[in-house]
Design a protein around this motif. Sequence first.
Motif, mmCIF file in Angstrom:
data_model
loop_
_atom_site.group_PDB
_atom_site.id
_atom_site.type_symbol
_atom_site.label_atom_id
_atom_site.label_comp_id
_atom_site.label_asym_id
_atom_site.label_seq_id
_atom_site.Cartn_x
_atom_site.Cartn_y
_atom_site.Cartn_z
ATOM 1 N N GLN A 53 1.074 10.437 -54.916
ATOM 2 C CA GLN A 53 0.578 9.304 -53.882
ATOM 3 C C GLN A 53 -0.481 9.918 -52.614
ATOM 4 O OE1 GLN A 53 1.008 6.142 -54.093
ATOM 5 N NE2 GLN A 53 1.593 6.712 -56.102
ATOM 6 N N THR A 75 -4.034 4.596 -56.752
ATOM 7 C CA THR A 75 -3.227 4.168 -55.226
ATOM 8 C C THR A 75 -2.922 5.511 -54.607
ATOM 9 O OG1 THR A 75 -1.106 4.969 -56.688
ATOM 10 C CG2 THR A 75 -1.940 2.545 -57.076
ATOM 11 N N ARG A 77 -3.701 8.368 -51.727
ATOM 12 C CA ARG A 77 -4.289 8.649 -50.638
ATOM 13 C C ARG A 77 -4.960 9.782 -50.575
ATOM 14 N NH1 ARG A 77 -7.628 7.325 -46.940
ATOM 15 N NH2 ARG A 77 -6.881 6.716 -44.784
#
Length: 301
Positions: A53, A75, A77
């Motif tokens: 993530q 998804t 970052r």
Amino acid sequence: MNTGPAATPFVDRRQVARRFARAAANYPAGDFLAREIDRRMAERLDYVRLTPQRILDLGCSRGGSFAALQARYPTARLHALDLVAPMLQGMAQEPAGWRRWLGRTAPGPVPVQADAQMLPFREASFDLIWSNLLLHWLDHPLPAFREAQRSLSSGGLFMFSTLGPDTLRELRAAFADGDAHTQRFTDMHDLGDMLLEAGFADPVVDMETITLTYDTLDALFADLRAAGSSCAMLARRQGILTPRRLSEVRAAYDSLRKDGKLPATFEVVYGHAWKGEGKAVASRGTQGSDKVIRFMPREAR
């Protein structure tokens, strides 16, 4: 083997920054080798079970890795770290690449100007740290390994590529004068031991040789300059070569010509390791890799 950081610096970090800052504006036209190595490194993610993530691209330059990382992990970052501000500024100027994957409304990578040996992040900030061709610009890889290990979450993955000792061996042989004409490159076995010393689990390294060919020595020099990859060692020759000396170097390099072309060898080392107890994953080198080595603690060897 002494795996501690060198007491006396041997890389001119200011020169590294100057070279890459100078190359930043036109870097996408000169980073073809970095992009090819990046592509081959990304293939290794096919064999890794990971859904990060938070991703850190360590030594991101102008973001050539973003598209593949964001396509694989849509998804996640992404944080983009580089020592050189013009490289980070150039990310916003890219008309294609990672932007087509992100889309207009998706948040772009978070740019961070910092040193890989002193990361400005809390512990366990990332699930994947990715680093393409950064380590040979540092005095020693171990501080960067320790910072990567600290910044990873438990079960996180560190994946990198760097250049090994056979890189540009033809250029060193042509000069043969005792001065540094390339970076100092770390052997893959030493890198594996450093990963263990930094606290990583299940480190795996492998290497392959990529040989580029050129019509002239000047063409090789031009590619190295365009990629910001000219020698930045403190022990490099200072000043301009005399015409006579340059002619001698050209003649020595030309003696290596094969099938009408001048070879330039790049030994590419790939590595990955986990934070924590490690994971059982399928690992392989790229097709044609010379060797794959799994490391274990010295007391278990």
